[in-house]
Design a protein around this motif. Structure first.
Motif, PDB file in Angstrom:
ATOM      1  N   SER A   1      48.395 -15.568  23.581  1.00 52.70           N
ATOM      2  CA  SER A   1      46.436 -15.447  23.505  1.00 52.70           C
ATOM      3  C   SER A   1      46.107 -15.346  22.392  1.00 52.70           C
ATOM      4  O   SER A   1      46.386 -13.863  21.664  1.00 52.70           O
ATOM      5  CB  SER A   1      45.956 -14.871  24.899  1.00 52.70           C
ATOM      6  OG  SER A   1      44.635 -14.528  24.611  1.00 52.70           O
ATOM      7  N   ILE A   2      44.931 -16.356  22.319  1.00 53.64           N
ATOM      8  CA  ILE A   2      44.354 -15.608  20.830  1.00 53.64           C
ATOM      9  C   ILE A   2      42.673 -15.558  21.169  1.00 53.64           C
ATOM     10  O   ILE A   2      41.652 -15.021  20.745  1.00 53.64           O
ATOM     11  CB  ILE A   2      43.629 -16.663  19.852  1.00 53.64           C
ATOM     12  CG1 ILE A   2      43.111 -18.347  20.645  1.00 53.64           C
ATOM     13  CG2 ILE A   2      44.939 -17.224  19.082  1.00 53.64           C
ATOM     14  CD1 ILE A   2      42.754 -19.482  19.877  1.00 53.64           C
ATOM     15  N   ASP A   3      42.460 -14.877  22.611  1.00 54.25           N
ATOM     16  CA  ASP A   3      41.026 -13.931  22.831  1.00 54.25           C
ATOM     17  C   ASP A   3      40.936 -12.733  22.104  1.00 54.25           C
ATOM     18  O   ASP A   3      41.836 -12.326  21.554  1.00 54.25           O
ATOM     19  CB  ASP A   3      41.748 -13.723  24.372  1.00 54.25           C
ATOM     20  CG  ASP A   3      41.268 -15.139  25.441  1.00 54.25           C
ATOM     21  OD1 ASP A   3      40.187 -15.071  25.377  1.00 54.25           O
ATOM     22  OD2 ASP A   3      42.619 -15.552  25.280  1.00 54.25           O
ATOM     23  N   ASP A   4      39.484 -12.776  21.979  1.00 55.39           N
ATOM     24  CA  ASP A   4      39.121 -11.811  20.491  1.00 55.39           C
ATOM     25  C   ASP A   4      39.209 -10.429  21.802  1.00 55.39           C
ATOM     26  O   ASP A   4      39.524 -10.700  22.462  1.00 55.39           O
ATOM     27  CB  ASP A   4      38.300 -11.884  19.668  1.00 55.39           C
ATOM     28  CG  ASP A   4      37.082 -12.839  20.611  1.00 55.39           C
ATOM     29  OD1 ASP A   4      36.497 -12.383  21.815  1.00 55.39           O
ATOM     30  OD2 ASP A   4      36.136 -13.491  19.925  1.00 55.39           O
ATOM     31  N   THR A   5      37.845  -9.472  21.206  1.00 54.14           N
ATOM     32  CA  THR A   5      38.003  -8.988  21.902  1.00 54.14           C
ATOM     33  C   THR A   5      37.285  -8.390  22.896  1.00 54.14           C
ATOM     34  O   THR A   5      36.741  -7.714  24.399  1.00 54.14           O
ATOM     35  CB  THR A   5      36.979  -7.343  21.197  1.00 54.14           C
ATOM     36  OG1 THR A   5      36.495  -8.184  20.310  1.00 54.14           O
ATOM     37  CG2 THR A   5      38.643  -6.477  19.918  1.00 54.14           C
ATOM     38  N   ARG A   6      36.605  -9.765  22.723  1.00 48.21           N
ATOM     39  CA  ARG A   6      35.065  -9.859  23.858  1.00 48.21           C
ATOM     40  C   ARG A   6      35.614 -10.325  25.145  1.00 48.21           C
ATOM     41  O   ARG A   6      35.491 -10.554  26.709  1.00 48.21           O
ATOM     42  CB  ARG A   6      33.677 -10.766  23.840  1.00 48.21           C
ATOM     43  CG  ARG A   6      32.895  -9.875  22.608  1.00 48.21           C
ATOM     44  CD  ARG A   6      32.063 -11.672  21.796  1.00 48.21           C
ATOM     45  NE  ARG A   6      32.802 -12.644  21.088  1.00 48.21           N
ATOM     46  CZ  ARG A   6      33.321 -13.630  20.839  1.00 48.21           C
ATOM     47  NH1 ARG A   6      32.250 -14.058  20.902  1.00 48.21           N
ATOM     48  NH2 ARG A   6      33.815 -14.444  20.333  1.00 48.21           N
ATOM     49  N   THR A   7      37.100 -11.546  25.182  1.00 46.14           N
ATOM     50  CA  THR A   7      37.578 -12.186  26.534  1.00 46.14           C
ATOM     51  C   THR A   7      38.737 -12.085  26.405  1.00 46.14           C
ATOM     52  O   THR A   7      39.271 -11.478  27.523  1.00 46.14           O
ATOM     53  CB  THR A   7      37.759 -13.720  25.886  1.00 46.14           C
ATOM     54  OG1 THR A   7      38.360 -13.972  24.449  1.00 46.14           O
ATOM     55  CG2 THR A   7      35.853 -13.913  25.986  1.00 46.14           C
ATOM     56  N   LYS A   8      39.543 -10.494  26.078  1.00 45.97           N
ATOM     57  CA  LYS A   8      41.055 -10.407  26.049  1.00 45.97           C
ATOM     58  C   LYS A   8      40.854  -9.736  26.851  1.00 45.97           C
ATOM     59  O   LYS A   8      41.904  -9.944  28.039  1.00 45.97           O
ATOM     60  CB  LYS A   8      42.038  -9.398  25.022  1.00 45.97           C
ATOM     61  CG  LYS A   8      41.175  -8.310  25.033  1.00 45.97           C
ATOM     62  CD  LYS A   8      41.631  -7.352  23.299  1.00 45.97           C
ATOM     63  CE  LYS A   8      40.795  -5.643  23.993  1.00 45.97           C
ATOM     64  NZ  LYS A   8      41.267  -4.271  23.185  1.00 45.97           N
ATOM     65  N   GLY A   9      40.378  -9.496  27.635  1.00 42.27           N
ATOM     66  CA  GLY A   9      40.214  -8.404  29.205  1.00 42.27           C
ATOM     67  C   GLY A   9      40.823  -9.223  30.348  1.00 42.27           C
ATOM     68  O   GLY A   9      40.950  -8.778  31.287  1.00 42.27           O
ATOM     69  N   LYS A  10      39.999 -10.792  29.676  1.00 42.86           N
ATOM     70  CA  LYS A  10      40.292 -11.606  30.982  1.00 42.86           C
ATOM     71  C   LYS A  10      41.897 -12.430  30.685  1.00 42.86           C
ATOM     72  O   LYS A  10      42.289 -12.538  32.059  1.00 42.86           O
ATOM     73  CB  LYS A  10      39.945 -12.616  30.846  1.00 42.86           C
ATOM     74  CG  LYS A  10      37.886 -12.475  30.853  1.00 42.86           C
ATOM     75  CD  LYS A  10      37.394 -13.837  30.212  1.00 42.86           C
ATOM     76  CE  LYS A  10      35.736 -13.476  30.660  1.00 42.86           C
ATOM     77  NZ  LYS A  10      34.872 -14.951  30.400  1.00 42.86           N
ATOM     78  N   VAL A  11      42.627 -11.896  29.813  1.00 44.17           N
ATOM     79  CA  VAL A  11      44.425 -12.242  29.800  1.00 44.17           C
ATOM     80  C   VAL A  11      44.912 -12.122  31.300  1.00 44.17           C
ATOM     81  O   VAL A  11      45.231 -12.474  31.746  1.00 44.17           O
ATOM     82  CB  VAL A  11      44.401 -12.173  27.899  1.00 44.17           C
ATOM     83  CG1 VAL A  11      46.415 -12.245  28.476  1.00 44.17           C
ATOM     84  CG2 VAL A  11      43.509 -13.169  27.201  1.00 44.17           C
ATOM     85  N   LYS A  12      45.240 -10.609  30.992  1.00 40.88           N
ATOM     86  CA  LYS A  12      45.849  -9.597  31.850  1.00 40.88           C
ATOM     87  C   LYS A  12      45.368 -10.398  33.733  1.00 40.88           C
ATOM     88  O   LYS A  12      46.409 -10.746  34.132  1.00 40.88           O
ATOM     89  CB  LYS A  12      46.051  -8.050  31.914  1.00 40.88           C
ATOM     90  CG  LYS A  12      46.781  -7.757  33.088  1.00 40.88           C
ATOM     91  CD  LYS A  12      46.903  -6.369  32.350  1.00 40.88           C
ATOM     92  CE  LYS A  12      48.002  -5.476  33.339  1.00 40.88           C
ATOM     93  NZ  LYS A  12      48.052  -3.772  33.252  1.00 40.88           N
ATOM     94  N   THR A  13      44.166 -10.619  34.081  1.00 42.53           N
ATOM     95  CA  THR A  13      43.442 -10.712  35.570  1.00 42.53           C
ATOM     96  C   THR A  13      44.727 -12.795  35.207  1.00 42.53           C
ATOM     97  O   THR A  13      45.034 -12.661  36.375  1.00 42.53           O
ATOM     98  CB  THR A  13      42.734 -11.485  34.919  1.00 42.53           C
ATOM     99  OG1 THR A  13      42.359  -9.698  35.571  1.00 42.53           O
ATOM    100  CG2 THR A  13      41.865 -11.535  36.718  1.00 42.53           C
ATOM    101  N   LEU A  14      44.461 -13.705  34.649  1.00 44.52           N
ATOM    102  CA  LEU A  14      44.620 -14.612  34.328  1.00 44.52           C
ATOM    103  C   LEU A  14      45.985 -14.608  34.468  1.00 44.52           C
ATOM    104  O   LEU A  14      46.661 -15.688  35.113  1.00 44.52           O
ATOM    105  CB  LEU A  14      44.594 -15.874  33.328  1.00 44.52           C
ATOM    106  CG  LEU A  14      44.469 -16.749  33.788  1.00 44.52           C
ATOM    107  CD1 LEU A  14      43.941 -17.808  34.401  1.00 44.52           C
ATOM    108  CD2 LEU A  14      44.642 -17.279  32.092  1.00 44.52           C
ATOM    109  N   VAL A  15      46.526 -13.765  33.623  1.00 42.19           N
ATOM    110  CA  VAL A  15      47.833 -13.943  33.830  1.00 42.19           C
ATOM    111  C   VAL A  15      48.334 -13.799  35.066  1.00 42.19           C
ATOM    112  O   VAL A  15      49.381 -14.482  35.738  1.00 42.19           O
ATOM    113  CB  VAL A  15      49.436 -13.790  32.759  1.00 42.19           C
ATOM    114  CG1 VAL A  15      50.773 -13.027  32.769  1.00 42.19           C
ATOM    115  CG2 VAL A  15      48.656 -14.073  31.154  1.00 42.19           C
TER     116      VAL A  15
END
Length: 164
Positions: free
Chosen positions: A87-101
């Motif tokens: 994931s190349i999500d930055d500090t603003r959107t990285k919180g969504k990664v774990k939930t999405l995964v």
């Protein structure tokens, strides 16, 4: 004019030779739980592996990873392939990664490149961008973008490159 053409041809040849010897960058990223992982440690028991760059806001990325997810267990059984989803999500959107995964139930190794250091080192401009990497870390193949069916091209290329 011939001299310029010759110099251009030599430069292109040198680029192609160097591109064939390109290795995966060794950059610290984090897994979805925040543990530091160095990309140089990516491996697949002596076989090539796939690295997919993606982002939560990138619909073609999600289409690609969901399409691969539907076939992944068959692919693993048939070829032993392993996928790393970066994931190349930055500090603003990285919180969504774990939930999405977690909601996607992807069986991939997922890491977050929140500062885009790995992305830059690998020459990725925009996601999705997929690489097949040899057991020795050599970049064997890459593809940018996603259209329906590209996952079949990726696994076909994987089979060709891994002699499966």
């Amino acid at each position: 004019m011939k001299k310029i053409f010759l110099l251009a041809a030599m430069a292109l040849f040198a680029f192609c030779v160097n591109a064939q010897d390109a290795k995966i960058a060794k950059i610290d990223v984090k897994d979805v739980n925040g543990k530091v992982v160095n990309t140089g440690s990516f491996s697949n028991d002596g076989k090539p592996y796939i690295v997919c760059f993606w982002a939560t806001w990138c619909h073609p990325c999600l289409d690609e990873l969901n399409a691969i997810a539907e076939l992944y267990s068959d692919w693993r059984e048939e070829t032993g392939v392993k996928v790393y989803a970066v994931s190349i999500d930055d500090t603003r959107t990285k919180g969504k990664v774990k939930t999405l995964v977690n909601s996607s139930e992807w069986e991939y190794e997922v890491v977050i490149d929140e500062n885009s250091d790995f992305k830059r080192a690998m020459g990725v401009n925009n996601p999705p961008h997929t690489f097949i990497v040899g057991a020795d870390g050599t970049i064997l193949w890459q593809h940018a973008g996603y259209a329906e069916g590209d996952e079949q091209n990726t696994i076909a290329k994987y089979k060709e490159l891994s002699n499966k």
